[in-house]
Design a protein around this motif. Structure first.
Motif, PDB file in Angstrom:
ATOM      1  N   THR A  43     -19.896 -31.097 -30.332  1.00 53.31           N
ATOM      2  CA  THR A  43     -20.370 -30.004 -31.228  1.00 53.31           C
ATOM      3  C   THR A  43     -21.167 -30.159 -30.643  1.00 53.31           C
ATOM      4  O   THR A  43     -22.208 -29.828 -29.301  1.00 53.31           O
ATOM      5  N   MET A  44     -21.415 -28.500 -31.250  1.00 52.62           N
ATOM      6  CA  MET A  44     -22.647 -27.934 -30.628  1.00 52.62           C
ATOM      7  C   MET A  44     -23.746 -27.750 -31.741  1.00 52.62           C
ATOM      8  O   MET A  44     -23.374 -27.381 -33.414  1.00 52.62           O
ATOM      9  N   GLN A  45     -24.576 -27.916 -31.479  1.00 52.52           N
ATOM     10  CA  GLN A  45     -26.309 -27.549 -32.293  1.00 52.52           C
ATOM     11  C   GLN A  45     -25.986 -28.869 -34.286  1.00 52.52           C
ATOM     12  O   GLN A  45     -25.940 -28.567 -35.023  1.00 52.52           O
ATOM     13  N   GLU A  46     -25.170 -29.498 -33.534  1.00 52.54           N
ATOM     14  CA  GLU A  46     -25.663 -30.591 -34.571  1.00 52.54           C
ATOM     15  C   GLU A  46     -26.641 -31.650 -34.970  1.00 52.54           C
ATOM     16  O   GLU A  46     -27.440 -32.301 -33.486  1.00 52.54           O
ATOM     17  N   PRO A  47     -27.368 -31.793 -35.557  1.00 50.78           N
ATOM     18  CA  PRO A  47     -28.521 -31.961 -36.245  1.00 50.78           C
ATOM     19  C   PRO A  47     -29.054 -33.725 -36.512  1.00 50.78           C
ATOM     20  O   PRO A  47     -28.053 -34.205 -36.565  1.00 50.78           O
ATOM     21  N   PHE A  48     -29.924 -34.121 -35.203  1.00 49.04           N
ATOM     22  CA  PHE A  48     -29.945 -35.492 -35.165  1.00 49.04           C
ATOM     23  C   PHE A  48     -31.362 -36.299 -36.423  1.00 49.04           C
ATOM     24  O   PHE A  48     -32.884 -35.304 -36.471  1.00 49.04           O
ATOM     25  N   GLU A  49     -31.278 -36.923 -36.878  1.00 51.54           N
ATOM     26  CA  GLU A  49     -32.528 -37.420 -37.496  1.00 51.54           C
ATOM     27  C   GLU A  49     -33.637 -38.167 -37.126  1.00 51.54           C
ATOM     28  O   GLU A  49     -33.321 -39.529 -36.277  1.00 51.54           O
ATOM     29  N   ILE A  50     -34.263 -38.052 -35.846  1.00 49.20           N
ATOM     30  CA  ILE A  50     -35.256 -39.059 -35.225  1.00 49.20           C
ATOM     31  C   ILE A  50     -35.879 -39.692 -35.329  1.00 49.20           C
ATOM     32  O   ILE A  50     -36.240 -41.343 -35.201  1.00 49.20           O
ATOM     33  N   LEU A  51     -36.610 -39.221 -36.711  1.00 53.41           N
ATOM     34  CA  LEU A  51     -37.471 -39.960 -36.951  1.00 53.41           C
ATOM     35  C   LEU A  51     -36.855 -39.918 -38.576  1.00 53.41           C
ATOM     36  O   LEU A  51     -37.085 -38.880 -39.696  1.00 53.41           O
ATOM     37  N   SER A  52     -37.393 -41.287 -39.786  1.00 52.25           N
ATOM     38  CA  SER A  52     -37.735 -41.123 -41.474  1.00 52.25           C
ATOM     39  C   SER A  52     -38.669 -40.269 -42.033  1.00 52.25           C
ATOM     40  O   SER A  52     -39.397 -40.753 -40.648  1.00 52.25           O
ATOM     41  N   ALA A  53     -38.891 -40.375 -42.892  1.00 50.40           N
ATOM     42  CA  ALA A  53     -40.111 -39.333 -44.036  1.00 50.40           C
ATOM     43  C   ALA A  53     -40.397 -40.642 -43.827  1.00 50.40           C
ATOM     44  O   ALA A  53     -39.767 -41.452 -44.506  1.00 50.40           O
ATOM     45  N   PHE A  54     -41.602 -40.616 -43.515  1.00 41.89           N
ATOM     46  CA  PHE A  54     -42.529 -42.005 -44.417  1.00 41.89           C
ATOM     47  C   PHE A  54     -43.855 -41.140 -45.200  1.00 41.89           C
ATOM     48  O   PHE A  54     -44.097 -40.357 -44.892  1.00 41.89           O
ATOM     49  N   LYS A  55     -44.869 -42.483 -45.496  1.00 33.46           N
ATOM     50  CA  LYS A  55     -45.607 -42.497 -46.013  1.00 33.46           C
ATOM     51  C   LYS A  55     -47.158 -43.710 -45.212  1.00 33.46           C
ATOM     52  O   LYS A  55     -46.829 -44.461 -45.318  1.00 33.46           O
ATOM     53  N   ILE A  56     -47.989 -42.621 -45.229  1.00 34.84           N
ATOM     54  CA  ILE A  56     -49.080 -43.830 -44.237  1.00 34.84           C
ATOM     55  C   ILE A  56     -50.624 -43.421 -45.451  1.00 34.84           C
ATOM     56  O   ILE A  56     -50.754 -42.448 -45.675  1.00 34.84           O
ATOM     57  N   ASN A  57     -51.120 -44.553 -45.923  1.00 40.15           N
ATOM     58  CA  ASN A  57     -52.105 -44.165 -47.096  1.00 40.15           C
ATOM     59  C   ASN A  57     -52.393 -43.157 -48.394  1.00 40.15           C
ATOM     60  O   ASN A  57     -53.141 -42.628 -47.907  1.00 40.15           O
ATOM     61  N   LYS A  59     -50.499 -40.121 -47.798  1.00 39.60           N
ATOM     62  CA  LYS A  59     -50.038 -38.837 -47.207  1.00 39.60           C
ATOM     63  C   LYS A  59     -48.467 -39.316 -46.533  1.00 39.60           C
ATOM     64  O   LYS A  59     -47.965 -40.164 -46.355  1.00 39.60           O
ATOM     65  N   ARG A  60     -47.607 -38.445 -46.794  1.00 44.46           N
ATOM     66  CA  ARG A  60     -46.071 -38.442 -46.406  1.00 44.46           C
ATOM     67  C   ARG A  60     -46.051 -37.074 -45.701  1.00 44.46           C
ATOM     68  O   ARG A  60     -46.831 -35.878 -45.520  1.00 44.46           O
ATOM     69  N   TYR A  61     -44.805 -37.989 -44.769  1.00 42.85           N
ATOM     70  CA  TYR A  61     -45.368 -37.272 -43.684  1.00 42.85           C
ATOM     71  C   TYR A  61     -43.117 -37.106 -43.577  1.00 42.85           C
ATOM     72  O   TYR A  61     -42.419 -37.743 -44.022  1.00 42.85           O
ATOM     73  N   ALA A  62     -43.110 -35.483 -43.194  1.00 43.33           N
ATOM     74  CA  ALA A  62     -41.702 -34.877 -43.149  1.00 43.33           C
ATOM     75  C   ALA A  62     -40.822 -35.668 -42.424  1.00 43.33           C
ATOM     76  O   ALA A  62     -41.738 -36.488 -40.943  1.00 43.33           O
ATOM     77  N   ALA A  63     -39.837 -35.578 -41.905  1.00 43.36           N
ATOM     78  CA  ALA A  63     -38.408 -36.877 -40.888  1.00 43.36           C
ATOM     79  C   ALA A  63     -38.823 -35.358 -39.853  1.00 43.36           C
ATOM     80  O   ALA A  63     -39.191 -34.805 -39.875  1.00 43.36           O
ATOM     81  N   ARG A  64     -38.649 -35.733 -38.407  1.00 43.31           N
ATOM     82  CA  ARG A  64     -38.762 -35.562 -37.520  1.00 43.31           C
ATOM     83  C   ARG A  64     -37.083 -35.470 -37.002  1.00 43.31           C
ATOM     84  O   ARG A  64     -36.174 -36.089 -37.158  1.00 43.31           O
TER      85      ARG A  64
END
Length: 82
Positions: A43-57, A59-64
């Motif tokens: 397959t070509m250009q198949e996206p993978f989620e390395i790190l899920s979205a998360f919250k700390i204090n 503040k929301r951080y987007a998925a990587r």
């Protein structure tokens, strides 16, 4: 009238079209030529989620996410990522 030159990419890659597929560089197209007749599922250009979205204090951080050029499968198991 100001005429601007088109800026080249960071690595001066030139796009190429092979078998109706547009590749970002000649090197990527050459690699495709080597692997296109292999028995593995590719397959070509198949996206993978390395790190899920998360919250700390509060503040929301987007998925990587990562989108490799080629993924090789051995049956249903991911065997290699290029």
């Amino acid at each position: 009238m100001v005429i601007r030159k088109r800026r080249r990419g960071k690595y001066n890659a030139q796009p190429v079209v092979i078998d109706g597929i547009r590749f970002a560089s000649k090197a990527e197209g050459a690699y495709y030529m080597l692997i296109r007749n292999k028995p593995h599922k590719i397959t070509m250009q198949e996206p993978f989620e390395i790190l899920s979205a998360f919250k700390i204090n509060g503040k929301r951080y987007a998925a990587r996410k990562y989108k490799p050029d080629f993924c090789f499968y051995d049956g249903e198991k991911l065997a290699k990522v290029v």
